[in-house]
Motif scaffolding. Structure first.
Motif, PDB file in Angstrom:
ATOM      1  N   ILE A 100      37.577  98.695 109.699  1.00  0.00           N
ATOM      2  CA  ILE A 100      37.462  97.266 109.350  1.00  0.00           C
ATOM      3  C   ILE A 100      38.689  96.520 109.866  1.00  0.00           C
ATOM      4  O   ILE A 100      38.578  95.476 110.517  1.00  0.00           O
ATOM      5  N   GLN A 144      24.277  96.976 112.350  1.00  0.00           N
ATOM      6  CA  GLN A 144      25.297  95.949 112.620  1.00  0.00           C
ATOM      7  C   GLN A 144      26.313  96.463 113.632  1.00  0.00           C
ATOM      8  O   GLN A 144      26.724  95.747 114.542  1.00  0.00           O
ATOM      9  N   ALA A 179      30.846  90.047 118.447  1.00  0.00           N
ATOM     10  CA  ALA A 179      30.555  91.482 118.470  1.00  0.00           C
ATOM     11  C   ALA A 179      31.523  92.245 117.562  1.00  0.00           C
ATOM     12  O   ALA A 179      31.103  93.105 116.782  1.00  0.00           O
ATOM     13  N   LEU A 194      33.139  91.077 115.026  1.00  0.00           N
ATOM     14  CA  LEU A 194      32.818  90.749 113.630  1.00  0.00           C
ATOM     15  C   LEU A 194      31.603  91.539 113.156  1.00  0.00           C
ATOM     16  O   LEU A 194      31.569  92.042 112.031  1.00  0.00           O
ATOM     17  N   SER A 195      30.614  91.665 114.028  1.00  0.00           N
ATOM     18  CA  SER A 195      29.423  92.437 113.668  1.00  0.00           C
ATOM     19  C   SER A 195      29.811  93.881 113.351  1.00  0.00           C
ATOM     20  O   SER A 195      29.337  94.466 112.368  1.00  0.00           O
ATOM     21  N   VAL A 247      36.694  84.699 107.035  1.00  0.00           N
ATOM     22  CA  VAL A 247      35.995  85.836 107.651  1.00  0.00           C
ATOM     23  C   VAL A 247      36.591  87.150 107.135  1.00  0.00           C
ATOM     24  O   VAL A 247      35.867  88.089 106.794  1.00  0.00           O
ATOM     25  N   GLN A 304      21.973  90.521 117.474  1.00  0.00           N
ATOM     26  CA  GLN A 304      22.549  90.159 116.165  1.00  0.00           C
ATOM     27  C   GLN A 304      21.442  89.728 115.217  1.00  0.00           C
ATOM     28  O   GLN A 304      21.434  90.083 114.039  1.00  0.00           O
ATOM     29  N   ALA A 334      32.731  94.857 112.312  1.00  0.00           N
ATOM     30  CA  ALA A 334      33.494  94.831 111.060  1.00  0.00           C
ATOM     31  C   ALA A 334      32.557  94.759 109.850  1.00  0.00           C
ATOM     32  O   ALA A 334      32.789  95.413 108.831  1.00  0.00           O
ATOM     33  N   LEU A 335      31.486  93.972 109.977  1.00  0.00           N
ATOM     34  CA  LEU A 335      30.500  93.884 108.891  1.00  0.00           C
ATOM     35  C   LEU A 335      29.820  95.241 108.686  1.00  0.00           C
ATOM     36  O   LEU A 335      29.565  95.661 107.554  1.00  0.00           O
ATOM     37  N   ALA A 373      19.464  92.700 114.053  1.00  0.00           N
ATOM     38  CA  ALA A 373      20.181  93.425 112.987  1.00  0.00           C
ATOM     39  C   ALA A 373      20.023  92.680 111.660  1.00  0.00           C
ATOM     40  O   ALA A 373      19.830  93.296 110.604  1.00  0.00           O
ATOM     41  N   THR A 376      34.623  89.868 104.660  1.00  0.00           N
ATOM     42  CA  THR A 376      34.413  91.247 105.128  1.00  0.00           C
ATOM     43  C   THR A 376      35.006  92.245 104.135  1.00  0.00           C
ATOM     44  O   THR A 376      34.383  93.267 103.823  1.00  0.00           O
ATOM     45  N   SER A 418      24.667  87.941 109.927  1.00  0.00           N
ATOM     46  CA  SER A 418      24.367  88.467 111.255  1.00  0.00           C
ATOM     47  C   SER A 418      23.359  87.559 111.968  1.00  0.00           C
ATOM     48  O   SER A 418      23.524  87.246 113.152  1.00  0.00           O
ATOM     49  N   LEU A 459      32.912  92.361 101.005  1.00  0.00           N
ATOM     50  CA  LEU A 459      31.676  93.093 101.315  1.00  0.00           C
ATOM     51  C   LEU A 459      31.930  94.595 101.235  1.00  0.00           C
ATOM     52  O   LEU A 459      31.095  95.359 100.748  1.00  0.00           O
ATOM     53  N   ALA A 460      33.106  95.002 101.699  1.00  0.00           N
ATOM     54  CA  ALA A 460      33.470  96.424 101.742  1.00  0.00           C
ATOM     55  C   ALA A 460      33.704  97.026 100.356  1.00  0.00           C
ATOM     56  O   ALA A 460      33.665  98.240 100.188  1.00  0.00           O
ATOM     57  N   ALA A 481      25.167  90.064 104.277  1.00  0.00           N
ATOM     58  CA  ALA A 481      25.646  90.491 105.599  1.00  0.00           C
ATOM     59  C   ALA A 481      24.541  90.281 106.638  1.00  0.00           C
ATOM     60  O   ALA A 481      24.816  89.865 107.773  1.00  0.00           O
ATOM     61  N   LEU A 540      25.154  84.444 113.075  1.00  0.00           N
ATOM     62  CA  LEU A 540      25.965  84.684 114.288  1.00  0.00           C
ATOM     63  C   LEU A 540      25.055  84.712 115.519  1.00  0.00           C
ATOM     64  O   LEU A 540      25.417  84.192 116.580  1.00  0.00           O
ATOM     65  N   VAL A 588      23.035  89.415 123.317  1.00  0.00           N
ATOM     66  CA  VAL A 588      23.816  89.784 122.132  1.00  0.00           C
ATOM     67  C   VAL A 588      23.329  88.989 120.914  1.00  0.00           C
ATOM     68  O   VAL A 588      23.204  89.534 119.810  1.00  0.00           O
ATOM     69  N   ALA A 620      32.191  97.437 106.943  1.00  0.00           N
ATOM     70  CA  ALA A 620      32.312  96.990 105.552  1.00  0.00           C
ATOM     71  C   ALA A 620      31.137  97.514 104.712  1.00  0.00           C
ATOM     72  O   ALA A 620      31.319  97.922 103.556  1.00  0.00           O
ATOM     73  N   GLY A 659      27.223  95.240 117.426  1.00  0.00           N
ATOM     74  CA  GLY A 659      28.606  95.013 117.855  1.00  0.00           C
ATOM     75  C   GLY A 659      28.937  95.793 119.122  1.00  0.00           C
ATOM     76  O   GLY A 659      29.555  95.264 120.048  1.00  0.00           O
ATOM     77  N   LEU A 712      38.491  93.726 112.716  1.00  0.00           N
ATOM     78  CA  LEU A 712      38.900  92.350 112.408  1.00  0.00           C
ATOM     79  C   LEU A 712      39.972  91.891 113.398  1.00  0.00           C
ATOM     80  O   LEU A 712      39.949  90.752 113.873  1.00  0.00           O
TER      81      LEU A 712
END
Lengths: 209, 209
Positions: free
Chosen positions: B70, B154, B28, B30-31, A8, A154, B33-34, A157, A12, A31, A15-16, A27, A34, A150, B37, B158, B74
């Motif tokens: 991030i 995202q 949430a 993680l969302s 994870v 998700q 964080a994405l 999104a 992440t 989402s 991705l960044a 991403a 999740l 939630v 990112a 979250g 995380l």
């Protein structure tokens, strides 16, 4: 390495970065996954509970569908990254002669249409997740009701992210009829998802008011 | 094992199960964080590009903030799971005598307030992510503008997920003044996030219209 085999944290952080993969489409698929996982969790926290026995067939059916959606959406994380490879390959075709130019243009156009398939599927899967959340309202473990909301959020999104990717590819496609058709489809999909999401959210809020 | 050291696939599958962790709060975080990112990705795709040279200080500053968010988000994935441990421990306290009962009740109430800290921080961090997205509108790589919108979305998912967790814990807290204050804070946070998200979304949509 398959993107879903990354941790994870590593996913992440990658991705960044400015690395081409994972990108926004991956991403979005995550989402959605999740979201589907949260719906599945709610089902798993409901199955076998006497209080919800009358809804057991629905819950089991939703669990099966959510499990299948998780699988598809996790695959979408990788597919979305691969989807653009064809476009890049087509751009690399020779363009010395008029015949080559024409063949290249045609290949590029075809590749963009192919690149749309993956985010299109992700968007559809995300809509299914929101449908599942709505179907489980008042028919699943009340203690986990907020996870339905939630999860739907998700998935929404994810749907929006996937549609952005469809949108970007459409901008490069010259077939106006095709583009118009896809745009209509996108508008309808988003409208349906938004309506469902609002229902889920207001219903869950009312439960705790 | 820290939850962020799980693979994306394993994390999602564990989330889908009835295991206590990861739960909705970790999803949430993680969302968020994405989302952070994706904002970071947009910054990385902008820095050093001549076309956006005049915005370089803003973009670099946003990148630094996104990187820090991030990291925090995380960490929130794990913290959110640990946050409830204190509540469970307090419930396990002896309750044979009146004095023990009183001490246990007090410890439970205190533990619920402590459990709120982690999702509260996640919600605040998610709001920061949406602020960053808004600040980068028209000042970052246009080819990645849709990622600003998806990143903000995202982060909003979250934020909503984190607030659901605050909400659930509040329901168990008897200190009415504290609860009222937190509810007001939540309403304001969500309202601010919603306004910002709409601005980001309509601005990005207009770029591609």
């Amino acid at each position: 390495m398959n993107l879903t085999d990354m941790t994870v944290k590593a996913f992440t952080e990658k991705l960044a970065s400015d690395a081409p993969a994972p990108g926004g489409g991956s991403a979005a698929a995550l989402s959605g996954a999740l979201g589907a996982a949260l719906i599945s969790m709610v089902c798993n926290l409901t199955v076998g509970k006497e209080k919800y026995a009358e809804f057991e067939p629905l819950v089991k059916d939703s669990l099966e569908k959510a499990t299948s959606l998780i699988k598809n959406l996790l695959e979408g994380i990788q597919k979305d990254t691969n989807a653009f490879d064809g476009v890049i390959a087509a751009f690399g075709m020779p363009k010395a002669t008029d015949a080559e130019k024409a063949a290249r243009s045609e290949a590029i156009q075809k590749a963009y249409k192919t690149a749309i398939l993956s985010p299109e599927t992700t968007a559809k899967d995300c809509l299914e997740v929101i449908h599942l959340a709505k179907g489980l309202l008042h028919k699943s473990n009340k203690n986990a009701a907020s996870d339905l909301a939630v999860g739907a959020m998700q998935a929404f999104a994810g749907l929006k992210g996937a549609l952005e990717n469809v949108h970007i590819n459409l901008a490069a496609i010259k077939d106006e009829g095709y583009v118009a058709e896809k745009r209509t489809w996108m508008d309808e999909l988003e409208k349906e998802a938004k309506t469902l999401l609002k229902e889920v959210q207001s219903s869950v809020s009312a439960m705790f008011a």
